[in-house]
Design a protein around this motif. Structure first.
Motif, PDB file in Angstrom:
ATOM      1  N   THR A 254       4.573 -43.600  23.928  1.00 26.55           N
ATOM      2  CA  THR A 254       5.240 -44.236  22.783  1.00 26.55           C
ATOM      3  C   THR A 254       6.076 -45.431  23.230  1.00 26.55           C
ATOM      4  O   THR A 254       6.022 -46.515  22.624  1.00 26.55           O
ATOM      5  CB  THR A 254       6.132 -43.213  22.063  1.00 26.55           C
ATOM      6  N   LEU A 255       6.866 -45.239  24.309  1.00 26.89           N
ATOM      7  CA  LEU A 255       7.689 -46.337  24.817  1.00 26.89           C
ATOM      8  C   LEU A 255       6.814 -47.492  25.297  1.00 26.89           C
ATOM      9  O   LEU A 255       7.118 -48.673  25.033  1.00 26.89           O
ATOM     10  CB  LEU A 255       8.567 -45.836  25.968  1.00 26.89           C
ATOM     11  N   ALA A 256       5.730 -47.186  26.002  1.00 27.71           N
ATOM     12  CA  ALA A 256       4.843 -48.238  26.504  1.00 27.71           C
ATOM     13  C   ALA A 256       4.226 -49.026  25.355  1.00 27.71           C
ATOM     14  O   ALA A 256       4.130 -50.265  25.422  1.00 27.71           O
ATOM     15  CB  ALA A 256       3.751 -47.621  27.379  1.00 27.71           C
ATOM     16  N   ASP A 257       3.834 -48.329  24.287  1.00 27.40           N
ATOM     17  CA  ASP A 257       3.239 -49.022  23.141  1.00 27.40           C
ATOM     18  C   ASP A 257       4.258 -49.929  22.454  1.00 27.40           C
ATOM     19  O   ASP A 257       3.953 -51.084  22.100  1.00 27.40           O
ATOM     20  CB  ASP A 257       2.699 -48.000  22.143  1.00 27.40           C
ATOM     21  N   GLU A 258       5.476 -49.439  22.276  1.00 30.45           N
ATOM     22  CA  GLU A 258       6.503 -50.239  21.597  1.00 30.45           C
ATOM     23  C   GLU A 258       6.885 -51.459  22.445  1.00 30.45           C
ATOM     24  O   GLU A 258       7.035 -52.570  21.921  1.00 30.45           O
ATOM     25  CB  GLU A 258       7.730 -49.382  21.321  1.00 30.45           C
ATOM     26  N   MET A 259       7.039 -51.244  23.746  1.00 31.62           N
ATOM     27  CA  MET A 259       7.410 -52.357  24.619  1.00 31.62           C
ATOM     28  C   MET A 259       6.262 -53.364  24.752  1.00 31.62           C
ATOM     29  O   MET A 259       6.485 -54.575  24.787  1.00 31.62           O
ATOM     30  CB  MET A 259       7.815 -51.820  25.994  1.00 31.62           C
ATOM     31  N   SER A 260       5.032 -52.881  24.790  1.00 35.63           N
ATOM     32  CA  SER A 260       3.878 -53.779  24.883  1.00 35.63           C
ATOM     33  C   SER A 260       3.766 -54.657  23.651  1.00 35.63           C
ATOM     34  O   SER A 260       3.424 -55.843  23.743  1.00 35.63           O
ATOM     35  CB  SER A 260       2.600 -52.967  25.059  1.00 35.63           C
ATOM     36  N   THR A 261       4.050 -54.065  22.497  1.00 41.39           N
ATOM     37  CA  THR A 261       3.968 -54.829  21.256  1.00 41.39           C
ATOM     38  C   THR A 261       4.895 -56.046  21.310  1.00 41.39           C
ATOM     39  O   THR A 261       4.531 -57.162  20.899  1.00 41.39           O
ATOM     40  CB  THR A 261       4.327 -53.938  20.062  1.00 41.39           C
ATOM     41  N   ALA A 262       6.093 -55.829  21.846  1.00 40.93           N
ATOM     42  CA  ALA A 262       7.054 -56.937  21.951  1.00 40.93           C
ATOM     43  C   ALA A 262       6.586 -57.978  22.971  1.00 40.93           C
ATOM     44  O   ALA A 262       6.614 -59.187  22.700  1.00 40.93           O
ATOM     45  CB  ALA A 262       8.429 -56.393  22.333  1.00 40.93           C
ATOM     46  N   VAL A 263       6.138 -57.517  24.139  1.00 39.96           N
ATOM     47  CA  VAL A 263       5.728 -58.455  25.192  1.00 39.96           C
ATOM     48  C   VAL A 263       4.510 -59.253  24.753  1.00 39.96           C
ATOM     49  O   VAL A 263       4.418 -60.476  24.988  1.00 39.96           O
ATOM     50  CB  VAL A 263       5.448 -57.691  26.495  1.00 39.96           C
ATOM     51  N   GLU A 264       3.545 -58.619  24.132  1.00 38.76           N
ATOM     52  CA  GLU A 264       2.346 -59.329  23.687  1.00 38.76           C
ATOM     53  C   GLU A 264       2.667 -60.360  22.599  1.00 38.76           C
ATOM     54  O   GLU A 264       1.907 -61.307  22.385  1.00 38.76           O
ATOM     55  CB  GLU A 264       1.316 -58.326  23.183  1.00 38.76           C
ATOM     56  N   ALA A 265       3.802 -60.150  21.930  1.00 33.29           N
ATOM     57  CA  ALA A 265       4.248 -61.127  20.942  1.00 33.29           C
ATOM     58  C   ALA A 265       5.123 -62.201  21.584  1.00 33.29           C
ATOM     59  O   ALA A 265       5.680 -63.063  20.882  1.00 33.29           O
ATOM     60  CB  ALA A 265       5.017 -60.426  19.827  1.00 33.29           C
ATOM     61  N   GLY A 266       5.271 -62.123  22.921  1.00 32.87           N
ATOM     62  CA  GLY A 266       6.065 -63.127  23.627  1.00 32.87           C
ATOM     63  C   GLY A 266       7.548 -62.842  23.587  1.00 32.87           C
ATOM     64  O   GLY A 266       8.359 -63.746  23.856  1.00 32.87           O
TER      65      GLY A 266
ATOM     66  N   GLU B  54      17.416 -50.841  24.554  1.00 28.75           N
ATOM     67  CA  GLU B  54      17.472 -49.373  24.469  1.00 28.75           C
ATOM     68  C   GLU B  54      16.151 -48.715  24.865  1.00 28.75           C
ATOM     69  O   GLU B  54      16.136 -47.579  25.334  1.00 28.75           O
ATOM     70  CB  GLU B  54      17.869 -48.929  23.061  1.00 28.75           C
ATOM     71  N   LEU B  55      15.043 -49.454  24.711  1.00 29.36           N
ATOM     72  CA  LEU B  55      13.756 -48.899  25.138  1.00 29.36           C
ATOM     73  C   LEU B  55      13.716 -48.755  26.652  1.00 29.36           C
ATOM     74  O   LEU B  55      13.235 -47.749  27.181  1.00 29.36           O
ATOM     75  CB  LEU B  55      12.609 -49.792  24.662  1.00 29.36           C
ATOM     76  N   TYR B  56      14.232 -49.764  27.348  1.00 31.21           N
ATOM     77  CA  TYR B  56      14.310 -49.668  28.804  1.00 31.21           C
ATOM     78  C   TYR B  56      15.261 -48.550  29.224  1.00 31.21           C
ATOM     79  O   TYR B  56      15.002 -47.838  30.199  1.00 31.21           O
ATOM     80  CB  TYR B  56      14.773 -51.000  29.382  1.00 31.21           C
ATOM     81  N   GLU B  57      16.364 -48.426  28.498  1.00 37.34           N
ATOM     82  CA  GLU B  57      17.344 -47.391  28.841  1.00 37.34           C
ATOM     83  C   GLU B  57      16.751 -45.993  28.648  1.00 37.34           C
ATOM     84  O   GLU B  57      16.968 -45.104  29.478  1.00 37.34           O
ATOM     85  CB  GLU B  57      18.594 -47.567  27.983  1.00 37.34           C
ATOM     86  N   GLN B  58      16.004 -45.810  27.558  1.00 40.72           N
ATOM     87  CA  GLN B  58      15.371 -44.518  27.332  1.00 40.72           C
ATOM     88  C   GLN B  58      14.342 -44.212  28.419  1.00 40.72           C
ATOM     89  O   GLN B  58      14.291 -43.101  28.953  1.00 40.72           O
ATOM     90  CB  GLN B  58      14.690 -44.505  25.964  1.00 40.72           C
TER      91      GLN B  58
ATOM     92  N   LEU C 251      -0.719 -59.901  32.578  1.00 44.16           N
ATOM     93  CA  LEU C 251      -1.149 -58.658  33.215  1.00 44.16           C
ATOM     94  C   LEU C 251      -1.629 -57.632  32.183  1.00 44.16           C
ATOM     95  O   LEU C 251      -2.619 -56.928  32.396  1.00 44.16           O
ATOM     96  CB  LEU C 251      -0.018 -58.084  34.058  1.00 44.16           C
ATOM     97  N   LEU C 252      -0.915 -57.563  31.056  1.00 46.09           N
ATOM     98  CA  LEU C 252      -1.344 -56.643  29.988  1.00 46.09           C
ATOM     99  C   LEU C 252      -2.698 -57.061  29.422  1.00 46.09           C
ATOM    100  O   LEU C 252      -3.546 -56.213  29.111  1.00 46.09           O
ATOM    101  CB  LEU C 252      -0.294 -56.603  28.871  1.00 46.09           C
ATOM    102  N   GLN C 253      -2.892 -58.375  29.297  1.00 42.46           N
ATOM    103  CA  GLN C 253      -4.180 -58.869  28.811  1.00 42.46           C
ATOM    104  C   GLN C 253      -5.303 -58.521  29.788  1.00 42.46           C
ATOM    105  O   GLN C 253      -6.425 -58.217  29.373  1.00 42.46           O
ATOM    106  CB  GLN C 253      -4.109 -60.382  28.580  1.00 42.46           C
TER     107      GLN C 253
END
Length: 403
Positions: free
Chosen positions: A241-253, A259-263, A323-325
């Motif tokens: 779940t955390l990886a998906d949420e963080m990826s969504t942000a990174v892929e959007a630039g 708090e996601l990193y903290e969790q 890298l995600l791409q």
């Protein structure tokens, strides 16, 4: 007159007439006696047949009546089972007496006396049996209710309450020698169910709570093993779940929320919780990332772990995005094929055929080949020939030996 008599006396004796022999012929009264005896025997036989018929009829009535008595017993039992009986004799009489009287009155008059006797005997036995079953049933019901209280407390995860119910059943439902063992087992299962509910509500909070020294854990081995499986499953789900949420942000630039990193850091999913980076990855790092991505197994857990490592790497968002791409593009390529070409390129680099290992130019050359190998939809069909074709030609050095 005297003369006449004398004349008759001088006549000869008349001849004998026709005679009928009577020997062997019964006397005139014997047929009547015989008929009388036959009639009397027939009357006795008729009386015996009538008595036998009446007996058979009565027996048939009583056989049918016995079936009716069994039905009355079942009806009486059903009625009493719905009551909280204090006086059994009175309760059974109330439930059966009117039904028995009605059944007896339905018998033919000649069968009623026998029916009354049969009903009295049967009803006494039925009452004793029903009373025993009723008392056993009440004990069984009490045991069932007690066990239900224990099970309900265990299901809710109320460990203290479950333990108290076990101890409350000592001697009555649990032998004293088994109380401690049963209480410990109930407490362990209660704690396991408490953790199950915690993971169901919020897996992240449950993982954090499990890390606390004060966390109360199950004591039974099977419960501890199940909790470990629950923890691993919850950890994988939270990481995904955390990886998906963080990826969504990174892929959007964009940079993922702090708090996601903290969790992710709190549950041990990543080491670096800063999630920020401004410097580009040097070639060695870029080559290593490409190699890890290309050799990543087609397993969800492995991909999630790699994705979290990329997302938490101290490099710019643009490079994490690249890298995600690469990871997304690799999903279209069989893992065995991309792993094979990746290892061949790495061996090429390590052998010095791209230049001195560790040299910046050799690393940059490796990075270009890694990118080139996966620019098409699939890696080269003949890796060895492809590598031979793309690798740089070895430089020829001419050395002069002075005379």
């Amino acid at each position: 007159m005297a003369i006449r008599i004398r004349e008759w006396g001088m006549l000869s004796y008349p001849g004998r007439g026709v005679q009928i022999p009577l020997q062997g012929i019964a006397t005139i009264d014997e047929p009547a006696a015989r008929l009388s005896r036959v009639i009397e025997g027939a009357a006795q036989l008729s009386a015996a047949l009538a008595e036998q018929q009446e007996t058979v009829t009565t027996a048939g009535n009583l056989a049918e009546f016995a079936g009716r008595l069994r039905g009355i017993e079942e009806e009486a039992r059903a009625e009493i089972d719905m009551q909280n009986v204090r006086d059994w004799k009175y309760a059974w009489k109330q439930a059966s007496e009117s039904r028995l009287a009605e059944a007896i009155n339905e018998l033919p008059p000649e069968s009623r006396e026998a029916g009354r006797h049969l009903a009295a005997v049967y009803n006494a036995q039925a009452s004793a049996t029903a009373k025993r079953d009723y008392e056993l049933g009440r004990i069984g019901l009490a045991r069932h209710r007690w066990q239900a209280r224990v099970d309900e407390a265990v299901e809710r995860g109320a460990a203290d309450e479950a333990e108290q119910w076990i101890k409350a059943g000592e001697q009555l439902f649990v032998p004293p020698s088994e109380v401690e063992e049963r209480a410990s087992s109930a407490r362990s299962r209660s704690l396991l169910n408490r953790w199950k509910e915690a993971f169901r509500r919020n897996a992240t909070d449950a993982l954090l709570e499990l890390q606390q020294e004060t966390a109360e854990l199950p004591t039974e081995e099977r419960d501890r093993e199940e909790l470990l499986r629950l923890r691993e499953s919850g950890f994988r789900e939270v990481c995904r779940t955390l990886a998906d949420e963080m990826s969504t942000a990174v892929e959007a630039g964009q940079e993922p929320a702090t708090e996601l990193y903290e969790q992710a850091g709190a549950i041990g999913a990543i080491k670096d919780t800063s999630g920020t980076g401004s410097k580009s990855a040097p070639p060695p790092a870029a080559c290593d990332w490409n190699r890890r991505i290309d050799e990543c197994p087609e397993e969800e857990e492995a991909e999630t772990r790699l994705k979290l490592d990329i997302l938490s790497a101290p490099i710019p968002v643009t490079e994490r995005r690249k890298l995600l791409q690469r990871m997304h593009r690799n999903r279209q390529i069989p893992a065995a094929a991309r792993s094979d070409i990746s290892r061949r390129l790495w061996n090429l680099y390590q052998s010095g055929r791209l230049g001195l290992p560790g040299d910046r130019e050799a690393q940059q050359h490796l990075a270009r080949l890694q990118e080139l190998a996966l620019t098409a939809q699939h890696p080269p069909a003949e890796p060895e020939r492809w590598i031979e074709k793309v690798q740089p030609q070895a430089e020829v050095w001419i050395c002069y030996q002075p005379n």
